[in-house]
Design a protein around this motif. Sequence first.
Motif, PDB file in Angstrom:
ATOM      1  N   VAL A 105      16.888 -22.027   7.100  1.00 17.29           N
ATOM      2  CA  VAL A 105      15.894 -21.069   7.596  1.00 17.29           C
ATOM      3  C   VAL A 105      15.811 -19.898   6.640  1.00 17.29           C
ATOM      4  CG1 VAL A 105      15.454 -19.374   9.436  1.00 17.29           C
ATOM      5  CG2 VAL A 105      16.161 -21.713  10.020  1.00 17.29           C
ATOM      6  N   PHE A 106      14.578 -19.400   6.457  1.00 19.24           N
ATOM      7  CA  PHE A 106      14.365 -18.191   5.666  1.00 19.24           C
ATOM      8  C   PHE A 106      13.290 -17.363   6.359  1.00 19.24           C
ATOM      9  CE2 PHE A 106      12.497 -15.547   2.361  1.00 19.24           C
ATOM     10  CZ  PHE A 106      13.625 -15.074   1.710  1.00 19.24           C
ATOM     11  N   PHE A 107      13.592 -16.075   6.630  1.00 19.36           N
ATOM     12  CA  PHE A 107      12.644 -15.183   7.296  1.00 19.36           C
ATOM     13  C   PHE A 107      11.752 -14.472   6.275  1.00 19.36           C
ATOM     14  CE2 PHE A 107      15.885 -15.562  10.583  1.00 19.36           C
ATOM     15  CZ  PHE A 107      15.128 -15.648  11.743  1.00 19.36           C
ATOM     16  N   VAL A 108      10.528 -14.172   6.702  1.00 19.31           N
ATOM     17  CA  VAL A 108       9.580 -13.419   5.882  1.00 19.31           C
ATOM     18  C   VAL A 108       8.907 -12.383   6.766  1.00 19.31           C
ATOM     19  CG1 VAL A 108       7.571 -13.531   4.348  1.00 19.31           C
ATOM     20  CG2 VAL A 108       9.142 -15.483   4.481  1.00 19.31           C
ATOM     21  N   ASP A 109       8.835 -11.143   6.311  1.00 20.31           N
ATOM     22  CA  ASP A 109       8.052 -10.108   7.001  1.00 20.31           C
ATOM     23  C   ASP A 109       6.582 -10.280   6.638  1.00 20.31           C
ATOM     24  OD1 ASP A 109       9.783  -8.761   8.594  1.00 20.31           O
ATOM     25  OD2 ASP A 109       9.654  -6.855   7.545  1.00 20.31           O
ATOM     26  N   GLY A 110       5.713 -10.176   7.628  1.00 17.90           N
ATOM     27  CA  GLY A 110       4.300 -10.431   7.392  1.00 17.90           C
ATOM     28  C   GLY A 110       3.604  -9.447   6.475  1.00 17.90           C
ATOM     29  N   ASP A 111       4.213  -8.284   6.213  1.00 23.10           N
ATOM     30  CA  ASP A 111       3.602  -7.320   5.299  1.00 23.10           C
ATOM     31  C   ASP A 111       4.288  -7.303   3.939  1.00 23.10           C
ATOM     32  OD1 ASP A 111       5.898  -6.262   6.360  1.00 23.10           O
ATOM     33  OD2 ASP A 111       5.130  -4.225   6.556  1.00 23.10           O
ATOM     34  N   ASP A 112       5.263  -8.194   3.726  1.00 22.89           N
ATOM     35  CA  ASP A 112       5.938  -8.296   2.436  1.00 22.89           C
ATOM     36  C   ASP A 112       5.317  -9.423   1.617  1.00 22.89           C
ATOM     37  OD1 ASP A 112       7.587  -6.322   3.381  1.00 22.89           O
ATOM     38  OD2 ASP A 112       9.320  -7.622   3.696  1.00 22.89           O
ATOM     39  N   TRP A 113       5.795  -9.577   0.393  1.00 17.78           N
ATOM     40  CA  TRP A 113       5.387 -10.741  -0.385  1.00 17.78           C
ATOM     41  C   TRP A 113       6.556 -11.229  -1.237  1.00 17.78           C
ATOM     42  CZ3 TRP A 113       3.879  -5.787  -1.510  1.00 17.78           C
ATOM     43  CH2 TRP A 113       4.060  -5.315  -2.805  1.00 17.78           C
ATOM     44  N   LEU A 114       6.626 -12.544  -1.410  1.00 16.20           N
ATOM     45  CA  LEU A 114       7.710 -13.154  -2.161  1.00 16.20           C
ATOM     46  C   LEU A 114       7.446 -13.081  -3.659  1.00 16.20           C
ATOM     47  CD1 LEU A 114       8.424 -16.365  -0.035  1.00 16.20           C
ATOM     48  CD2 LEU A 114       9.482 -14.109   0.135  1.00 16.20           C
ATOM     49  N   VAL A 115       8.534 -13.082  -4.430  1.00 19.30           N
ATOM     50  CA  VAL A 115       8.472 -13.125  -5.894  1.00 19.30           C
ATOM     51  C   VAL A 115       8.909 -14.537  -6.288  1.00 19.30           C
ATOM     52  CG1 VAL A 115       9.350 -12.141  -8.029  1.00 19.30           C
ATOM     53  CG2 VAL A 115       9.014 -10.665  -6.015  1.00 19.30           C
ATOM     54  N   PRO A 116       7.981 -15.395  -6.690  1.00 17.11           N
ATOM     55  CA  PRO A 116       8.308 -16.814  -6.874  1.00 17.11           C
ATOM     56  C   PRO A 116       9.493 -17.090  -7.789  1.00 17.11           C
ATOM     57  CG  PRO A 116       5.929 -16.524  -6.869  1.00 17.11           C
ATOM     58  CD  PRO A 116       6.531 -15.143  -6.855  1.00 17.11           C
ATOM     59  N   GLU A 143       4.111   2.206  -0.154  1.00 12.52           N
ATOM     60  CA  GLU A 143       2.650   2.185  -0.098  1.00 12.52           C
ATOM     61  C   GLU A 143       2.056   3.583  -0.227  1.00 12.52           C
ATOM     62  OE1 GLU A 143      -0.688   1.007   3.235  1.00 12.52           O
ATOM     63  OE2 GLU A 143       0.892  -0.451   2.774  1.00 12.52           O
ATOM     64  N   GLY A 144       2.714   4.575   0.351  1.00 10.45           N
ATOM     65  CA  GLY A 144       2.195   5.937   0.290  1.00 10.45           C
ATOM     66  C   GLY A 144       2.156   6.481  -1.120  1.00 10.45           C
ATOM     67  N   HIS A 232       9.497  -5.633  -0.597  1.00  7.00           N
ATOM     68  CA  HIS A 232       9.454  -5.155   0.783  1.00  7.00           C
ATOM     69  C   HIS A 232       8.611  -3.888   0.867  1.00  7.00           C
ATOM     70  CE1 HIS A 232      10.529  -4.099   4.809  1.00  7.00           C
ATOM     71  NE2 HIS A 232      11.227  -3.041   4.442  1.00  7.00           N
ATOM     72  N   ARG A 233       7.583  -3.937   1.688  1.00  6.60           N
ATOM     73  CA  ARG A 233       6.658  -2.814   1.821  1.00  6.60           C
ATOM     74  C   ARG A 233       7.242  -1.758   2.752  1.00  6.60           C
ATOM     75  NH1 ARG A 233       1.161  -3.099   0.756  1.00  6.60           N
ATOM     76  NH2 ARG A 233       1.361  -5.380   0.755  1.00  6.60           N
ATOM     77  N   ILE A 234       7.227  -0.505   2.314  1.00  9.34           N
ATOM     78  CA  ILE A 234       7.690   0.612   3.143  1.00  9.34           C
ATOM     79  C   ILE A 234       6.618   1.688   3.183  1.00  9.34           C
ATOM     80  CG2 ILE A 234      10.124   0.168   2.604  1.00  9.34           C
ATOM     81  CD1 ILE A 234      10.040   2.584   0.700  1.00  9.34           C
ATOM     82  N   ASN A 235       6.814   2.643   4.094  1.00  8.79           N
ATOM     83  CA  ASN A 235       5.944   3.818   4.180  1.00  8.79           C
ATOM     84  C   ASN A 235       4.490   3.431   4.420  1.00  8.79           C
ATOM     85  OD1 ASN A 235       5.410   6.561   4.251  1.00  8.79           O
ATOM     86  ND2 ASN A 235       5.188   6.760   2.029  1.00  8.79           N
ATOM     87  N   ARG A 236       4.301   2.466   5.307  1.00 10.42           N
ATOM     88  CA  ARG A 236       2.942   2.117   5.711  1.00 10.42           C
ATOM     89  C   ARG A 236       2.724   2.560   7.149  1.00 10.42           C
ATOM     90  NH1 ARG A 236       2.521  -1.774   9.412  1.00 10.42           N
ATOM     91  NH2 ARG A 236       4.113  -3.409   9.583  1.00 10.42           N
ATOM     92  N   ALA A 242       9.394   4.025  10.091  1.00 10.53           N
ATOM     93  CA  ALA A 242       8.876   5.395  10.117  1.00 10.53           C
ATOM     94  C   ALA A 242       9.252   6.125  11.407  1.00 10.53           C
ATOM     95  CB  ALA A 242       7.355   5.386   9.945  1.00 10.53           C
ATOM     96  N   SER A 243      10.119   5.541  12.201  1.00  6.52           N
ATOM     97  CA  SER A 243      10.496   6.113  13.495  1.00  6.52           C
ATOM     98  C   SER A 243      11.113   7.500  13.333  1.00  6.52           C
ATOM     99  CB  SER A 243      11.499   5.199  14.202  1.00  6.52           C
ATOM    100  OG  SER A 243      10.925   3.941  14.472  1.00  6.52           O
ATOM    101  N   THR A 244      10.768   8.385  14.270  1.00  4.65           N
ATOM    102  CA  THR A 244      11.310   9.748  14.260  1.00  4.65           C
ATOM    103  C   THR A 244      11.769  10.183  15.653  1.00  4.65           C
ATOM    104  OG1 THR A 244       9.117  10.708  14.645  1.00  4.65           O
ATOM    105  CG2 THR A 244       9.804  10.427  12.347  1.00  4.65           C
TER     106      THR A 244
END
Length: 412
Positions: A105-116, A143-144, A232-236, A242-244
């Motif tokens: 099994v390998f997980f992927v976040d839907g807003d990330d992208w793999l590096v082949p 992203e910001g 891995h995408r951050i700051n979107r 981004a929880s505070t």
Amino acid sequence: MTAKPVTADIPLSFIITTYNVRPYIERCLTSLAACARAGDRVILVDDGSTDGTAEEIHALMEQSGFAPGVTLTPVLLGSNTMGGVGIAGNVGLYEALSDPDCEAVFFVDGDDWLVPAGFTACRRAFATTRPDILLGNYREYDEGLDSYRTPADSKLWLRRAQQRGEDHIAKRGLALAMIAVPWRKFYRADFLRRHDLRFPEGDFFFEDNPFHWEVCLKAASIAFCDQVLCQHRINRPGQTMASTGIELAAFFDHYATIQASLPSPAEPELEAAALRWLLNNMSWHVERLRSPAQWPYADRAARILASIPETVWQAIEPHFAKSAILPAAAALRRGDISGVANSWLLAEQGRTLSGLQQEVDNLTEQVTGLTLGMNDALRPAIAQTADQVSALFEVQQFQALTSTWAPPPESA
């Protein structure tokens, strides 16, 4: 015990979890299509998106260029489940592990992208030795700021390079110290089945942390591959990281879960590692925790920290000797909730004032720049106008002089 090394590939079940990531899902699937091979399975679990992600999934999965022989399985939950990735991740695990042919099994976040290239290198390393888990490296895309950076645990790869031999305890300690994300790991399916490993479910976020600890503690063989396998995408907008608010107090519940998963009798090294994990996360929290959540967060922290044995506390103190979190945590451990919460409030107000001052300075600089720019642009016109005014003044002076001048009288 580590399985006998083999060289054949191992089919993967990719589990993608999505929630309101419509602007990013196409890139994610396209990058995944470049990595998936015949015999792989792609399970996409949408957790009740409301931005159109779910409506596009079928078309995107068909259009993203997956090779023949890759099985595509969309699972649309219809409504958002409580908590974060936990329930959606478990739905994906159920789909994957229910298939007797699932080997990994390998997980992927839907807003990330793999590096082949990096992903393929990690996959090859996993297939060669087939450990219970293999951890790869990754990079963060802000992203910001539209910029890339290495994650906070990047220095741990140097520690891995310096490790000698195959000491499982050392490798386990290194894995536990790494950022607890599920999408950097390859998991053997029989390992997950044997220990019935699942994400905790509840009205909380950051479920990947206790899952990471249980996985690392149960794994009999751990491997590493220092290759960047994903971005891995951050700051979107809308991202959990981004929880505070008070949702950050879930880490205290997760700490209790982690403690409960530690071997019995307790291993002092693991107890200290769990406390280091908690204080490291608290260091991150207090920089972003907003005033409505500070008192309840401090109260929850005080109760958890007070329960820590003195021997464990003393063991971690040198590690945080130069950290601002240690005196705050020590005060909370003594029950000084109001003092710590008030200090966090003052720090927040200071950051707010500093931010406002920076905005004022930026506006002042912009106005000054505009003024200078206007002066530069108007300088030729001003000079021309000045010349014209000077000429007109001279003409007026000449006219005034000539109007009062009279010729001398003629001689008799």
